[in-house]
Motif scaffolding. Structure first.
Motif, short mmCIF file in Angstrom:
data_model
loop_
_atom_site.label_atom_id
_atom_site.label_comp_id
_atom_site.label_asym_id
_atom_site.label_seq_id
_atom_site.Cartn_x
_atom_site.Cartn_y
_atom_site.Cartn_z
N HIS A 128 0.85 -1.01 0.02
CA HIS A 128 -0.14 0.03 0.06
C HIS A 128 0.97 1.27 -0.17
N LYS A 130 1.49 3.92 1.89
CA LYS A 130 2.15 4.44 3.09
C LYS A 130 3.70 3.34 3.08
N VAL A 148 1.33 8.64 -2.59
CA VAL A 148 1.64 9.69 -1.49
C VAL A 148 2.94 10.40 -1.95
N VAL A 199 -4.33 4.35 1.42
CA VAL A 199 -4.84 5.78 1.14
C VAL A 199 -6.12 5.99 0.52
N GLU A 202 -9.07 5.80 2.43
CA GLU A 202 -9.26 7.22 3.16
C GLU A 202 -9.81 8.08 2.15
N GLN A 203 -9.56 8.04 1.15
CA GLN A 203 -10.13 9.23 0.22
C GLN A 203 -11.71 8.67 0.15
N ARG A 264 -7.60 10.44 -7.79
CA ARG A 264 -6.25 10.29 -7.14
C ARG A 264 -5.31 10.53 -8.06
#
Length: 303
Positions: A128, A130, A148, A199, A202-203, A264
């Protein structure tokens, strides 16, 4: 300060276990302990705290690890430059990538890259967003295709493309024939989403939050967008995903979100200093060229 002591320290910081580290280094536990003690004496501070049977880096150890990584990376780059000055197109490169990027973009890129640079051995590591940044900073990967943009002078982030997010449905779903959908239309739906440490998840959570949708019913959480798409294809729920290019699954429909900019940014990450290495530079330039020529429905090999 002995060079191999730094390598001992890095491995112990990673494994957090003297016995396992000594076995992997092929040294005795006492020799490893003496080496770490000598490092601590030279640094002037303890580097680890003992927690049960494990060793955990303390604040001095964490700071020292950053310095050691920089030192070893500089040495690796120097040795690599010497080797690659003879032939820059030989060697290994490790590319880290998002789970959703592999089947969508990376498979096409690798076909072309392998044909252009047959003597560069590409290794792949999936994680992922992060996790990819962490692996890049630790030296486990050379470049990362991720979403990111780290706030760090040591890591460069170059945007590659913007991906729109779509409401993804089974084609037999009552909403599947709509040209666009409001998030409010999904209030009673059952969702299949990525896990919370992603992420993209999270979006999606932010989309729900901005539309005041609480208590979202989640049937399943996965590490893989392909798994999510498969479950949607089977009629087990709906999701919000980027365009599923190059993924051949039946009964899938993707519908734009109405009156909302859901997207994204996919980008290329690499260590600033690593850009001096020819093998990293040629990989980076080939990736940038690939994504700059990537168009909807147009194969890279035909550009």
């Amino acid at each position: 300060m002995e060079w191999h002591h730094l390598e001992y320290f890095k491995l112990l910081a990673k494994l957090q276990n003297v016995s396992l580290s000594a076995k992997q280094l092929n040294v005795s536990q006492s020799a490893l302990s003496r080496a770490i003690k000598q490092l601590e004496e030279e640094v002037g501070a303890p580097l680890f705290n003992r927690v049960g049977r494990s060793l955990k880096l303390n604040k001095y150890g964490q700071s020292f690890l950053v310095t050691v990584n920089m030192i070893t990376q500089e040495m690796d780059m120097f040795k690599s430059e010497v080797t690659q000055s003879i032939d820059m197109l030989n060697g290994d490169i490790t590319i880290g990538f998002l789970h959703s990027v592999g089947p969508t973009y990376l498979s096409d890129f690798l076909k072309t890259f392998n044909s252009q640079y047959p003597n560069i051995r590409v290794k792949l590591l999936q994680d992922h967003a992060k996790g990819l940044i962490s692996k890049l900073e630790s030296g486990d990967i050379d470049v990362a295709i991720t979403m990111v943009a780290p706030a760090s002078n040591s890591v460069c982030f170059i945007p590659l493309l913007q991906e729109q997010l779509f409401i993804t449905l089974n084609s037999t779903h009552p909403l599947a024939n709509e040209q666009s959908l409001n998030i409010a239309d999904l209030v009673n739906e059952q969702f299949i989403l990525l896990k919370e440490n992603f992420v993209l998840r999270e979006q999606v959570d932010q989309i729900f939050y901005e539309h005041n949708i609480n208590n979202v019913e989640i049937n399943f959480e996965s590490d893989e967008t392909l798994t999510i798409a498969s479950f949607v294809s089977a009629g087990l729920g709906i999701s919000i995903l980027p365009k599923l290019k190059n993924i051949q699954l039946p009964n899938l429909t993707q519908i734009p979100i109405n009156n909302y900019k859901a997207q994204r940014t996919i980008g290329l990450c690499y260590l600033t200093q690593a850009d001096q290495l020819p093998i990293v530079k040629v990989t980076k330039e080939t990736l940038l060229n690939y994504f700059s020529n990537y168009n909807e429905g147009k194969d890279y090999n035909n550009n």
